[in-house]
Design a protein around this motif. Structure first.
Motif, PDB file in Angstrom:
ATOM      1  N   VAL A  83     -33.926  84.366  92.396  1.00 20.08           N
ATOM      2  CA  VAL A  83     -32.814  84.218  93.422  1.00 20.08           C
ATOM      3  C   VAL A  83     -32.042  85.248  93.368  1.00 20.08           C
ATOM      4  CG1 VAL A  83     -30.140  83.101  93.702  1.00 20.08           C
ATOM      5  CG2 VAL A  83     -32.123  81.337  92.905  1.00 20.08           C
ATOM      6  N   HIS A  84     -31.627  85.846  94.759  1.00 21.34           N
ATOM      7  CA  HIS A  84     -30.462  87.061  94.895  1.00 21.34           C
ATOM      8  C   HIS A  84     -30.290  86.612  96.430  1.00 21.34           C
ATOM      9  CE1 HIS A  84     -30.702  91.787  95.709  1.00 21.34           C
ATOM     10  NE2 HIS A  84     -30.072  90.691  97.120  1.00 21.34           N
ATOM     11  N   PHE A  85     -28.650  88.018  95.480  1.00 20.09           N
ATOM     12  CA  PHE A  85     -27.393  87.640  96.096  1.00 20.09           C
ATOM     13  C   PHE A  85     -26.580  88.802  96.013  1.00 20.09           C
ATOM     14  CE2 PHE A  85     -25.648  84.179  93.591  1.00 20.09           C
ATOM     15  CZ  PHE A  85     -24.636  84.993  92.570  1.00 20.09           C
ATOM     16  N   GLU A  86     -26.113  89.247  97.199  1.00 20.90           N
ATOM     17  CA  GLU A  86     -24.837  90.383  96.946  1.00 20.90           C
ATOM     18  C   GLU A  86     -23.302  89.193  97.320  1.00 20.90           C
ATOM     19  OE1 GLU A  86     -26.595  93.218  99.238  1.00 20.90           O
ATOM     20  OE2 GLU A  86     -28.616  93.362  98.385  1.00 20.90           O
ATOM     21  N   LEU A  87     -22.794  90.248  96.658  1.00 18.21           N
ATOM     22  CA  LEU A  87     -20.930  90.049  96.813  1.00 18.21           C
ATOM     23  C   LEU A  87     -20.210  91.499  96.654  1.00 18.21           C
ATOM     24  CD1 LEU A  87     -19.432  89.338  93.718  1.00 18.21           C
ATOM     25  CD2 LEU A  87     -21.202  87.755  94.334  1.00 18.21           C
ATOM     26  N   ASP A  88     -19.166  91.368  97.257  1.00 10.70           N
ATOM     27  CA  ASP A  88     -17.638  92.316  97.291  1.00 10.70           C
ATOM     28  C   ASP A  88     -16.726  92.161  96.066  1.00 10.70           C
ATOM     29  OD1 ASP A  88     -19.137  94.107  98.586  1.00 10.70           O
ATOM     30  OD2 ASP A  88     -18.206  93.558 101.063  1.00 10.70           O
ATOM     31  N   SER A  89     -16.812  92.690  95.335  1.00 12.09           N
ATOM     32  CA  SER A  89     -15.888  92.352  94.329  1.00 12.09           C
ATOM     33  C   SER A  89     -14.894  93.837  94.119  1.00 12.09           C
ATOM     34  CB  SER A  89     -16.483  92.292  93.052  1.00 12.09           C
ATOM     35  OG  SER A  89     -15.304  91.836  92.015  1.00 12.09           O
ATOM     36  N   LYS A  90     -13.618  92.945  93.085  1.00 14.11           N
ATOM     37  CA  LYS A  90     -12.750  94.314  93.241  1.00 14.11           C
ATOM     38  C   LYS A  90     -13.378  94.586  91.708  1.00 14.11           C
ATOM     39  CE  LYS A  90      -9.776  93.062  96.826  1.00 14.11           C
ATOM     40  NZ  LYS A  90      -8.151  92.665  96.319  1.00 14.11           N
ATOM     41  N   ASP A  91     -12.295  96.164  91.140  1.00 15.25           N
ATOM     42  CA  ASP A  91     -13.128  96.491  90.124  1.00 15.25           C
ATOM     43  C   ASP A  91     -11.330  96.435  89.338  1.00 15.25           C
ATOM     44  OD1 ASP A  91     -11.422  98.593  90.973  1.00 15.25           O
ATOM     45  OD2 ASP A  91     -12.653 100.369  91.083  1.00 15.25           O
ATOM     46  N   SER A  92     -11.400  96.834  88.373  1.00 17.45           N
ATOM     47  CA  SER A  92      -9.451  96.849  88.092  1.00 17.45           C
ATOM     48  C   SER A  92      -8.327  97.494  88.459  1.00 17.45           C
ATOM     49  CB  SER A  92      -9.854  97.428  86.136  1.00 17.45           C
ATOM     50  OG  SER A  92     -10.173  98.706  86.339  1.00 17.45           O
ATOM     51  N   SER A  93      -8.938  98.695  89.434  1.00 18.74           N
ATOM     52  CA  SER A  93      -7.889  99.579  90.347  1.00 18.74           C
ATOM     53  C   SER A  93      -7.587  98.391  91.401  1.00 18.74           C
ATOM     54  CB  SER A  93      -8.259 100.569  90.232  1.00 18.74           C
ATOM     55  OG  SER A  93      -9.395 100.960  90.621  1.00 18.74           O
ATOM     56  N   GLY A  94      -8.586  97.450  91.248  1.00 19.71           N
ATOM     57  CA  GLY A  94      -8.927  97.396  93.060  1.00 19.71           C
ATOM     58  C   GLY A  94      -9.444  97.644  94.248  1.00 19.71           C
ATOM     59  N   LYS A  95      -9.907  98.163  93.756  1.00 15.53           N
ATOM     60  CA  LYS A  95     -10.961  98.935  94.379  1.00 15.53           C
ATOM     61  C   LYS A  95     -12.550  98.187  94.518  1.00 15.53           C
ATOM     62  CE  LYS A  95     -14.272 102.838  94.874  1.00 15.53           C
ATOM     63  NZ  LYS A  95     -15.164 104.005  94.544  1.00 15.53           N
ATOM     64  N   ILE A  96     -12.261  97.842  96.401  1.00 16.97           N
ATOM     65  CA  ILE A  96     -14.082  97.189  96.049  1.00 16.97           C
ATOM     66  C   ILE A  96     -15.127  97.603  95.615  1.00 16.97           C
ATOM     67  CG2 ILE A  96     -15.431  96.473  98.015  1.00 16.97           C
ATOM     68  CD1 ILE A  96     -12.749  95.408  99.800  1.00 16.97           C
ATOM     69  N   ILE A  97     -16.010  96.995  95.487  1.00 23.18           N
ATOM     70  CA  ILE A  97     -17.222  97.590  94.311  1.00 23.18           C
ATOM     71  C   ILE A  97     -18.433  96.384  94.711  1.00 23.18           C
ATOM     72  CG2 ILE A  97     -16.434  98.571  92.534  1.00 23.18           C
ATOM     73  CD1 ILE A  97     -16.974  96.313  90.726  1.00 23.18           C
ATOM     74  N   ARG A  98     -19.647  97.200  95.315  1.00 20.57           N
ATOM     75  CA  ARG A  98     -20.720  95.988  95.308  1.00 20.57           C
ATOM     76  C   ARG A  98     -21.652  95.195  94.138  1.00 20.57           C
ATOM     77  NH1 ARG A  98     -21.625  93.490 100.128  1.00 20.57           N
ATOM     78  NH2 ARG A  98     -23.773  93.447 100.244  1.00 20.57           N
ATOM     79  N   CYS A  99     -21.703  93.810  93.877  1.00 15.58           N
ATOM     80  CA  CYS A  99     -22.550  93.577  92.777  1.00 15.58           C
ATOM     81  C   CYS A  99     -24.109  92.923  93.511  1.00 15.58           C
ATOM     82  CB  CYS A  99     -21.832  92.363  92.351  1.00 15.58           C
ATOM     83  SG  CYS A  99     -19.783  92.983  92.065  1.00 15.58           S
ATOM     84  N   VAL A 100     -24.377  93.231  92.704  1.00 14.71           N
ATOM     85  CA  VAL A 100     -26.082  92.897  93.026  1.00 14.71           C
ATOM     86  C   VAL A 100     -26.315  91.649  91.794  1.00 14.71           C
ATOM     87  CG1 VAL A 100     -28.659  93.182  93.687  1.00 14.71           C
ATOM     88  CG2 VAL A 100     -26.676  94.819  94.602  1.00 14.71           C
ATOM     89  N   VAL A 101     -26.908  90.281  92.101  1.00 12.21           N
ATOM     90  CA  VAL A 101     -27.207  89.430  91.460  1.00 12.21           C
ATOM     91  C   VAL A 101     -28.906  89.067  91.267  1.00 12.21           C
ATOM     92  CG1 VAL A 101     -26.508  87.030  90.483  1.00 12.21           C
ATOM     93  CG2 VAL A 101     -24.583  88.885  91.335  1.00 12.21           C
ATOM     94  N   ASP A 102     -29.370  88.790  90.661  1.00  7.22           N
ATOM     95  CA  ASP A 102     -31.169  88.741  90.755  1.00  7.22           C
ATOM     96  C   ASP A 102     -31.257  87.832  89.486  1.00  7.22           C
ATOM     97  OD1 ASP A 102     -31.981  90.409  92.709  1.00  7.22           O
ATOM     98  OD2 ASP A 102     -31.180  91.670  91.773  1.00  7.22           O
ATOM     99  N   GLY A 103     -31.623  86.582  89.785  1.00  7.39           N
ATOM    100  CA  GLY A 103     -31.660  85.548  88.915  1.00  7.39           C
ATOM    101  C   GLY A 103     -32.769  84.641  88.857  1.00  7.39           C
ATOM    102  N   LYS A 104     -33.337  83.516  87.938  1.00  5.14           N
ATOM    103  CA  LYS A 104     -33.850  82.785  88.298  1.00  5.14           C
ATOM    104  C   LYS A 104     -33.660  81.606  88.081  1.00  5.14           C
ATOM    105  CE  LYS A 104     -39.264  82.272  86.121  1.00  5.14           C
ATOM    106  NZ  LYS A 104     -39.019  81.800  87.109  1.00  5.14           N
ATOM    107  N   LEU A 105     -34.422  81.069  88.780  1.00  6.69           N
ATOM    108  CA  LEU A 105     -33.525  78.945  88.203  1.00  6.69           C
ATOM    109  C   LEU A 105     -35.043  78.486  87.470  1.00  6.69           C
ATOM    110  CD1 LEU A 105     -34.185  78.159  91.787  1.00  6.69           C
ATOM    111  CD2 LEU A 105     -31.918  78.173  90.587  1.00  6.69           C
ATOM    112  N   ASP A 106     -34.166  77.903  86.999  1.00  7.46           N
ATOM    113  CA  ASP A 106     -35.431  76.931  85.146  1.00  7.46           C
ATOM    114  C   ASP A 106     -34.760  75.694  85.970  1.00  7.46           C
ATOM    115  OD1 ASP A 106     -36.754  79.409  83.576  1.00  7.46           O
ATOM    116  OD2 ASP A 106     -34.548  80.115  83.129  1.00  7.46           O
ATOM    117  N   LYS A 107     -35.552  75.037  85.008  1.00  7.95           N
ATOM    118  CA  LYS A 107     -35.126  73.841  84.447  1.00  7.95           C
ATOM    119  C   LYS A 107     -35.475  72.663  86.141  1.00  7.95           C
ATOM    120  CE  LYS A 107     -33.179  73.815  79.902  1.00  7.95           C
ATOM    121  NZ  LYS A 107     -31.468  73.278  79.609  1.00  7.95           N
ATOM    122  N   LEU A 108     -36.208  72.733  87.037  1.00 10.55           N
ATOM    123  CA  LEU A 108     -36.310  72.452  88.232  1.00 10.55           C
ATOM    124  C   LEU A 108     -36.531  70.839  88.350  1.00 10.55           C
ATOM    125  CD1 LEU A 108     -38.620  74.629  89.802  1.00 10.55           C
ATOM    126  CD2 LEU A 108     -35.805  74.506  90.348  1.00 10.55           C
ATOM    127  N   GLY A 109     -36.535  70.522  87.659  1.00 11.93           N
ATOM    128  CA  GLY A 109     -37.037  69.576  87.415  1.00 11.93           C
ATOM    129  C   GLY A 109     -35.852  68.366  87.371  1.00 11.93           C
TER     130      GLY A 109
END
Length: 144
Positions: A83-109
């Motif tokens: 799985v891949h998705f991206e999102l815009d988050s904020k750092d501790s100062s409130g500045k928008i930063i890009r996040c990239v998330v890559d993962g794997k599904l397990d226990k599909l059944g």
């Protein structure tokens, strides 16, 4: 004796019909997911992820509420269940930063399948583990 065999046959038939209908879950990402992310065991943040599938694209929110983040460029590779998705988050100062998330599904059944991987925001790389809630097959507004 024949009535008993007929009765047994009817009961067996009911089980055979009911089992596949219970197993039909829909899209493997749909539902609410809960877990945490962080760079170290002592420094973890709780994460709630809601995902949906409209037949064409994966949509969703991270940490729904006032400061939610919408999923962007969400993709599922069914060949290896990554799985891949991206999102815009904020750092501790409130500045928008890009996040990239890559993962794997397990226990599909399982009805408690997991999604694990890396969650990178700017230069900060974290690992994450999310578990899908058991009420995944209920949509918003649907009676339980």
């Amino acid at each position: 004796m024949q009535a008993r065999a007929t009765h047994l046959f009817v009961i067996l038939g009911c089980f055979l019909i009911a089992a596949p209908s219970r197993a039909q879950e829909g899209h493997p990402l749909v539902g609410s997911w809960h877990g945490d992310k962080g760079a170290a065991p002592a420094n973890r943040s709780q994460v709630t992820l809601i995902m949906d599938w409209d037949g064409k694209e994966i949509t969703g929110l991270v940490n729904p509420g006032y400061e939610h983040m919408s999923l962007q460029n969400a993709k599922l590779n069914a060949k290896d269940w990554t799985v891949h998705f991206e999102l815009d988050s904020k750092d501790s100062s409130g500045k928008i930063i890009r996040c990239v998330v890559d993962g794997k599904l397990d226990k599909l059944g399982s009805d408690r399948r997991t999604l694990t991987g890396t969650w990178t925001c700017g230069n900060t790389k974290s690992d994450f583990k999310l578990t899908r809630d058991r009420d995944y097959y209920h949509t918003v507004g649907e009676a339980k």
